[in-house]
Design a protein around this motif. Sequence first.
Motif, PDB file in Angstrom:
ATOM      1  N   HIS A 192       0.805  -1.215  -0.104  1.00 37.71           N
ATOM      2  CA  HIS A 192      -0.018   0.006  -0.019  1.00 37.71           C
ATOM      3  C   HIS A 192       0.891   1.160   0.010  1.00 37.71           C
ATOM      4  O   HIS A 192       0.232   2.453  -0.495  1.00 37.71           O
ATOM      5  N   LEU A 215       1.111   2.782  -3.462  1.00 32.72           N
ATOM      6  CA  LEU A 215      -0.154   3.068  -4.432  1.00 32.72           C
ATOM      7  C   LEU A 215      -0.078   4.291  -5.216  1.00 32.72           C
ATOM      8  O   LEU A 215      -0.596   4.290  -6.182  1.00 32.72           O
ATOM      9  N   TYR A 242       1.128   3.652  -8.568  1.00 34.70           N
ATOM     10  CA  TYR A 242       0.185   2.923  -9.430  1.00 34.70           C
ATOM     11  C   TYR A 242      -0.798   3.894  -9.971  1.00 34.70           C
ATOM     12  O   TYR A 242      -1.210   3.837 -11.207  1.00 34.70           O
ATOM     13  N   LYS A 253      -1.425   4.772 -13.687  1.00 35.40           N
ATOM     14  CA  LYS A 253      -2.820   4.325 -14.412  1.00 35.40           C
ATOM     15  C   LYS A 253      -3.440   5.804 -15.176  1.00 35.40           C
ATOM     16  O   LYS A 253      -3.826   5.849 -16.058  1.00 35.40           O
ATOM     17  N   THR A 287     -10.033   2.673  -1.301  1.00 36.33           N
ATOM     18  CA  THR A 287      -9.219   2.001  -2.626  1.00 36.33           C
ATOM     19  C   THR A 287      -8.175   1.137  -2.024  1.00 36.33           C
ATOM     20  O   THR A 287      -8.116   0.153  -2.502  1.00 36.33           O
ATOM     21  N   ASN A 327      -9.443  -2.345  -0.565  1.00 29.66           N
ATOM     22  CA  ASN A 327     -10.072  -3.087  -1.712  1.00 29.66           C
ATOM     23  C   ASN A 327      -8.663  -3.654  -2.330  1.00 29.66           C
ATOM     24  O   ASN A 327      -8.667  -4.819  -2.575  1.00 29.66           O
ATOM     25  N   ARG A 328      -7.823  -2.904  -2.678  1.00 28.63           N
ATOM     26  CA  ARG A 328      -6.820  -3.279  -3.447  1.00 28.63           C
ATOM     27  C   ARG A 328      -5.728  -4.307  -2.654  1.00 28.63           C
ATOM     28  O   ARG A 328      -5.403  -5.368  -3.600  1.00 28.63           O
ATOM     29  N   TYR A 329      -5.613  -3.998  -1.520  1.00 28.12           N
ATOM     30  CA  TYR A 329      -4.671  -4.746  -0.686  1.00 28.12           C
ATOM     31  C   TYR A 329      -5.384  -5.732   0.344  1.00 28.12           C
ATOM     32  O   TYR A 329      -4.673  -6.331   1.007  1.00 28.12           O
ATOM     33  N   GLU A 330      -6.696  -5.950  -0.024  1.00 25.31           N
ATOM     34  CA  GLU A 330      -7.557  -7.095   0.974  1.00 25.31           C
ATOM     35  C   GLU A 330      -7.241  -6.516   2.398  1.00 25.31           C
ATOM     36  O   GLU A 330      -7.100  -7.779   3.000  1.00 25.31           O
TER      37      GLU A 330
END
Length: 285
Positions: A12, A15, A18, A22, A227, A230-233
């Motif tokens: 995280h 991020l 990323y 993106k 965010t 969700n992305r890193y559970e």
Amino acid sequence: MKKVNIGGVPEHFNLAWYLTLKNGEYKNEGINLRWKDYYGGTGAMCKALREGEIDIAVILTEGITKDIIAGNPSKIVQTFVETPLHWGIHVAHKSPYKSIEELKGTKAAISRYGSGSHLMAYINAQNNSWNLETDLNFEVIKNLDGAVEGLTAGKADYFLWEKYTTKPLVDNGTFRRIGNCPSPWPCFVIAVREDFIKHNKADLKTILNIINNTTAEFKAIPSIDKTIANRYEQQIEDVQEWLDMTEWSQKNIDKTTLINVQKQLFALNIIPEIVDYEALTYHLD
């Protein structure tokens, strides 16, 4: 378009990279920035820098400091995360060990020698007044998946890793966390191969400007906690706690901090000497 290879851990903390990738922010400036996840952590990235596999690494402060002194032809150009890394001390769920004191003389799982998990095992030992020669033993497990396998099978007894990254493994009963060991310095820096700095100063400045603009306002991004969760559970409350305690940086690491890092590594016999600040860093004009 200039191709630039960059590496970091798939966590995280990164991020912001990323998000800027993106959004095509580097391509808008004529830079084809290619990100690679390094599940093996700092040791794997040090090797990749040495071999020219990547030009830039977002890497643990202590690990790259050790490796530059050992001959890695790279320089620290900036602090990336100002706050310490909070390492969890983990054992297998069914392990008989209940406290850090009981781990004295047992075997630590490490991703590789020279990695953060290796160096922080020394810091933890020092914090608990262990004998650094007789009370530390190591088992190389390569990455987090290897740690799950190694601790579960009894090949190693404990494992230090960033506690929010491993929290899902604690929640699902794979690991138990029996303590914490914060790094006594800013946790992540940006390191760049010297050859890349020499020939690509303008591109490097552009890359740093883009990421710094994002990290400066990272916490203000709408629903950033959701965010990350969700992305890193991860659990939303864990993410919110992590965001509260984490501060990014847009400046180079200061001399006093880097001398302190070296003093601690030298005291632990991890580095053979303390070198000048200029031998480890590069300041972009």
